[in-house]
Structure formats: C-alpha cells, structure tokens
Design a protein around this motif. Sequence first.
Motif, PDB file in Angstrom:
ATOM      1  N   GLY A 456       0.844  -1.191   0.000  1.00 63.97           N
ATOM      2  CA  GLY A 456       0.000   0.000   0.000  1.00 63.97           C
ATOM      3  C   GLY A 456       0.875   1.236   0.000  1.00 63.97           C
ATOM      4  N   GLU A 457       0.645   2.121   0.953  1.00 61.64           N
ATOM      5  CA  GLU A 457       1.449   3.327   1.085  1.00 61.64           C
ATOM      6  C   GLU A 457       2.512   3.186   2.153  1.00 61.64           C
ATOM      7  N   THR A 458       2.677   1.980   2.719  1.00 57.25           N
ATOM      8  CA  THR A 458       3.620   1.745   3.805  1.00 57.25           C
ATOM      9  C   THR A 458       4.902   1.139   3.277  1.00 57.25           C
ATOM     10  N   GLU A 459       6.027   1.627   3.782  1.00 53.32           N
ATOM     11  CA  GLU A 459       7.324   1.219   3.263  1.00 53.32           C
ATOM     12  C   GLU A 459       8.321   1.093   4.406  1.00 53.32           C
ATOM     13  N   GLY A 460       9.160   0.081   4.345  1.00 48.40           N
ATOM     14  CA  GLY A 460      10.207  -0.092   5.357  1.00 48.40           C
ATOM     15  C   GLY A 460      11.438  -0.715   4.744  1.00 48.40           C
ATOM     16  N   LEU A 461      12.598  -0.521   5.381  1.00 47.30           N
ATOM     17  CA  LEU A 461      13.837  -1.062   4.845  1.00 47.30           C
ATOM     18  C   LEU A 461      14.801  -1.406   5.970  1.00 47.30           C
ATOM     19  N   LEU A 462      15.730  -2.280   5.647  1.00 50.83           N
ATOM     20  CA  LEU A 462      16.820  -2.640   6.542  1.00 50.83           C
ATOM     21  C   LEU A 462      18.106  -2.795   5.740  1.00 50.83           C
ATOM     22  N   LEU A 463      19.209  -2.439   6.389  1.00 46.78           N
ATOM     23  CA  LEU A 463      20.520  -2.587   5.776  1.00 46.78           C
ATOM     24  C   LEU A 463      21.090  -3.981   6.018  1.00 46.78           C
ATOM     25  N   PRO A 464      21.987  -4.421   5.182  1.00 44.00           N
ATOM     26  CA  PRO A 464      22.512  -5.785   5.307  1.00 44.00           C
ATOM     27  C   PRO A 464      23.306  -6.015   6.581  1.00 44.00           C
ATOM     28  N   GLN A 465      23.992  -4.985   7.097  1.00 43.46           N
ATOM     29  CA  GLN A 465      24.802  -5.200   8.289  1.00 43.46           C
ATOM     30  C   GLN A 465      23.958  -5.503   9.528  1.00 43.46           C
ATOM     31  N   VAL A 466      22.683  -5.105   9.490  1.00 39.15           N
ATOM     32  CA  VAL A 466      21.807  -5.428  10.615  1.00 39.15           C
ATOM     33  C   VAL A 466      21.604  -6.934  10.695  1.00 39.15           C
ATOM     34  N   ALA A 467      21.359  -7.548   9.539  1.00 35.00           N
ATOM     35  CA  ALA A 467      21.179  -9.005   9.513  1.00 35.00           C
ATOM     36  C   ALA A 467      22.449  -9.726   9.943  1.00 35.00           C
ATOM     37  N   GLN A 468      23.597  -9.185   9.553  1.00 30.96           N
ATOM     38  CA  GLN A 468      24.868  -9.785   9.968  1.00 30.96           C
ATOM     39  C   GLN A 468      25.048  -9.683  11.476  1.00 30.96           C
ATOM     40  N   GLU A 469      24.767  -8.513  12.006  1.00 35.62           N
ATOM     41  CA  GLU A 469      24.962  -8.278  13.439  1.00 35.62           C
ATOM     42  C   GLU A 469      24.120  -9.209  14.294  1.00 35.62           C
ATOM     43  N   PHE A 470      22.888  -9.477  13.852  1.00 42.88           N
ATOM     44  CA  PHE A 470      21.979 -10.296  14.649  1.00 42.88           C
ATOM     45  C   PHE A 470      21.930 -11.757  14.180  1.00 42.88           C
ATOM     46  N   HIS A 471      22.778 -12.090  13.192  1.00 39.77           N
ATOM     47  CA  HIS A 471      22.891 -13.475  12.714  1.00 39.77           C
ATOM     48  C   HIS A 471      21.546 -14.033  12.248  1.00 39.77           C
ATOM     49  N   TRP A 472      20.849 -13.252  11.457  1.00 35.77           N
ATOM     50  CA  TRP A 472      19.553 -13.687  10.944  1.00 35.77           C
ATOM     51  C   TRP A 472      19.718 -14.591   9.740  1.00 35.77           C
ATOM     52  N   ASP A 473      18.714 -15.401   9.503  1.00 33.81           N
ATOM     53  CA  ASP A 473      18.621 -16.121   8.245  1.00 33.81           C
ATOM     54  C   ASP A 473      17.720 -15.329   7.298  1.00 33.81           C
ATOM     55  N   ARG A 474      17.486 -15.862   6.099  1.00 38.07           N
ATOM     56  CA  ARG A 474      16.728 -15.125   5.087  1.00 38.07           C
ATOM     57  C   ARG A 474      15.303 -14.817   5.561  1.00 38.07           C
ATOM     58  N   THR A 475      14.642 -15.799   6.143  1.00 42.26           N
ATOM     59  CA  THR A 475      13.262 -15.595   6.583  1.00 42.26           C
ATOM     60  C   THR A 475      13.181 -14.536   7.670  1.00 42.26           C
ATOM     61  N   THR A 476      14.125 -14.564   8.601  1.00 41.69           N
ATOM     62  CA  THR A 476      14.126 -13.567   9.674  1.00 41.69           C
ATOM     63  C   THR A 476      14.355 -12.174   9.116  1.00 41.69           C
ATOM     64  N   LEU A 477      15.259 -12.066   8.132  1.00 45.80           N
ATOM     65  CA  LEU A 477      15.494 -10.764   7.505  1.00 45.80           C
ATOM     66  C   LEU A 477      14.217 -10.234   6.864  1.00 45.80           C
TER      67      LEU A 477
END
Length: 540
Positions: A456-477
């Motif tokens: 819709g009109e809602t938008e969000g983003l995250l940088l790649p280093q955040v996923a690295q820092e928290f050791h996320w997998d693809r689904t978590t990202l």
Amino acid sequence: MNTMNRWSFRFLSLFILLGLVCCTAGGGAVENQKVRPPGVAGSFYPADAKELAKMVDDFLAHAPPSKLKGPLIALVSPHAGYPFSGPVAAHSYALLRGKKFERVVVIAPSHFESFPFSSVYDGDAYSTPLGQVPVDKAFAGQLVKMSPLIQLSSRGHGEVQGHWEHALEDELPFLQRVLGNFKLVPIVMGEQNYATSRTLGVALAKLIQKGSKNADGEFDTLIVASSDLSHFHPYDEAVTLDHKSLRATEEWDYFNMSNNFQEQIWEACGGGGIVAAMIAAERLGANRSMVLNYANSGDVTGDKSRVVGYGAVALIQDSAQARSKGPEFKLSSREKAALMNIAKNSVETAVREGKLFQCSPQGMEALAQERAAFVTLKKKGELRGCIGNIAPRKPLCHMVRDVAALSAMRDNRFQPVTVAELNQLEYEISVLSPLRRVTDWRQISVGRDGLVVRKGETEGLLLPQVAQEFHWDRTTLLNETCLKAGLPARCWQDEDTDVFQFTAIVFGQGHIAESLSQDDSALGREREIPGRQGPGSPPK
C-alpha cells in the motif's frame, strides 16, 4: 404470385439477410453498437485512409526491426502528431511485422480528464480511417472484476471540452498496418500513481498468463504503453532528462521511476502506463528492456528551444540474461575521495554556519549522474546519524552533500551534531544501486542484500549489516523488514506486498586513504545496502 416470382422474392430476402450478417462480421456499422470515432484524424494523422496507410508504411520502411533475443512481451511507443513521433513509434511497431497477436492491450494517459481509476472502454470498438478495431469485451469484463481501481467506463475515451483524447487512438493505425486483425483492450489511466499502476499491471499479468503462446514463446496478448517523454525543455536539457527515464527502464527500476514521475523529477505523460507494462511484463517472464530509438521534436522541426521527447522500448524475455541491467556503475578512488570531501565539508558547513555547502561534480562524470546515497556518521564506533534516499533524484555529488548535512542535523534519534564533535566523526558513504523486485526468495543473500518492503502506502527497509549483526537467516530478515515498516512480520508473503533488493558501493575514510595508492580496479569494497533514515540501527 407465380413460382418464379416467389423464388426471386425468397432469394432477394436471403441475399439481404446474408448481406447484413456479412456487414456485422466484417466490422461495418451495426445498429446499437457503441463505436469510438477517430477523434484526431486530420490533425494528429491523415484522415484519408490511403494517405494514412502510406505514411505509416513509409515510417515502418525506414525503421528496420531490432533483433530480439527472446519473446516480446510489451512495447512502449510515443503518441504525438505523426510527423513528429511517427518515425520513433515505427521502431516499436517494426518488431511486429510477421507476428500474430490475438489481442493488444493499449495503456494510455488521460490528457484532459481526471478520474481515480484505470478506464477500460465500455463500448464495442475503436474506429480509425483504416477501419474499426473491435474491443475484446470478454477480456475487458474479466479485467474490471479484479479491482475497483479498474472500471468499465467512457471516461478518458471521449471528447472533453472540444478535445479528443489522442494517446490511445494514435497507436491504432500502426497496429492495424502491422497486425491486420486483432482485438483491442483500450485502457486510459486517470490516475498514474504506483498503486494504480501496480494494480493494473498485476491484473493484466494474471489474465494474460491464462492465454496460449505461439511457436516463438510469445503470449497471445501484447501490451503497448503509450507515452511521450519530457515536454517543452531546451533540446540538450530534454535529452538528458529523457535518458534518465530510459536508463531506468534498462535497469528495470520501475519503483523509483514511478516515484520520480509522481514527484515530477522525471517526465513522461504516460509514465504510469510504462510502469504498469513493466510490472505486467515482469510477471510474464520479461527480464530485459531494449531502448530501440530516441528522438525529440527538435530533430524534426529544427526548433530546439522547446521540445517534446519520444522513446521506443521493447520488453522481452531474454533466456541468456537472468536480470535486466543497465550500464555498470563504478567509482574511482579519486571520485570516492571527492565525495568524502563533499560529505565532510557539508557537515562542517551545516554545523558551524547553518548553511548549505556549495559543490559541483568537479568535472567527474560519475558525480554528475543521478544516484541514491546514504551518509553514515559514527562517533567512537557508535552510530551518530544516518540519513539517505533510495531514489536517484539528484546528481550524486548533491545527494551526498544533502544527506550528509541531514545525518548531522536532522536524524531525529539524536541531538544535532555540535562543533565540539566535528573532529570525532567518522564518515561512511553508500552509493546505492537501482531497486529490483525480488521474484525468487532464493535471490536474497543475507549479509549482502538490503531490502525494501512496500505494501500500500507503507514502506520499510533494513541494511545488510543489521542481519549480519543479529545473525539472521533469510526468513528472519524478511520478517524484520516487514516489522520495520510497521507491518505484520509475514506480510512479505502477501500478494499485495512488493519486496525489493539492491546493492551499494560502500566506502569510509580509511578505505579511501588505502585505495588512493592502489589501482582503481582494486579499490573499495562493495556490498548491498538499502536506505532511509536510520539504516545502521536495528529494527524497532
């Protein structure tokens, strides 16, 4: 009545009946049919059928078709008066010679009437001096059931205060000459924002997918987006502006293209139709945009003071190319050093004087290109501010200057940077690639990709280093990017959600100092980064 007279009467009656049936089948005038007349015949193109056919054929004869490397899904073609835009339009339609399509969807803008939906003509046919083109009412009926933003209507198709809408009609004589018989789905967009374009594009893709394909792997339906480019700029300015839009098609960044059209940073009167065509084509397998030809009215008239731009584009499925790409963007060590100096001077000028630092591309072509960027400020290794923009709206040197100052003074998570802190700041610049929608979740590489989620009109983003820092997998990202947008964690799985990925050239002061003594080919490091305010912080 004798036998001969009775036979003659019956034969005459049968002949008249058959004649009426033949007229109906052949597309002639039929009682109670609603036929849209040729409103701009005699002004945009000749009203005489023979003269019109000759003009179109001459244009086509001088536009040898480009060699396609895969099935054709959609075209972009201009719609001005034929003496001006006809030679460019012919480069699109030359691709259709020898091809057969059951139907053609033409998406055009509304120049004289405003309405908040895409209007699918509710009549039976469109007419030109070359004859009638029947509307595919069955296809149109299915299309309008798919969203309230698509409606059967005469809005945008008729005459408004003495003006006939020309953008759709202008495409038909070309189609008639190269395809012969076909059914038409005439669509005029009264609103051209991203939501309307996306809705139309997705709906078209769903219906077209149900159809058959020919031996060349092409669907039985072709999409044509009718659009001119910039209007009434000096020649050189128009060429520069128009090639920004054309480059975005090559990079397949229809999301930022749509945003820049809406903000009137770039120009295309049928920009929403281009975006809708790209969205539909992408879902139908297209992965490459070919710019076939470009010119403007100044090339025809010789008057270069106020020109209108025209582009011809083909959207195809290229089996040899996994993803559509524009020219690769690189920065030399000298260009990186110049950007770093701009960022530092911008912050110091904003903090010390409260003014905007004045800068220029300094003769460096890369710094003059419009690119999206972020500037991250740190103090003793801790985030001190970060703001950027994911849309390429300014020359790179100005983008870096502006977001650097905003990072220091307007990041609402922090107090503004003080004079005492200036010597303690560490700078990092991220120059972003175009956005590209994720069509396969396996395309996402954790630690490499930044994501943008749009619903819709809602938008969000995250940088790649955040996923690295928290050791996320693809689904978590994916989940966390949705949460950053304030949406449910699993919204990325929803049909009405778009997920985009992009990369960035990222460099800090230390990297520049090291790279200046090395070959430019070994400089810097690249990783993928998305951006908006707060890219270095974990999601909330």
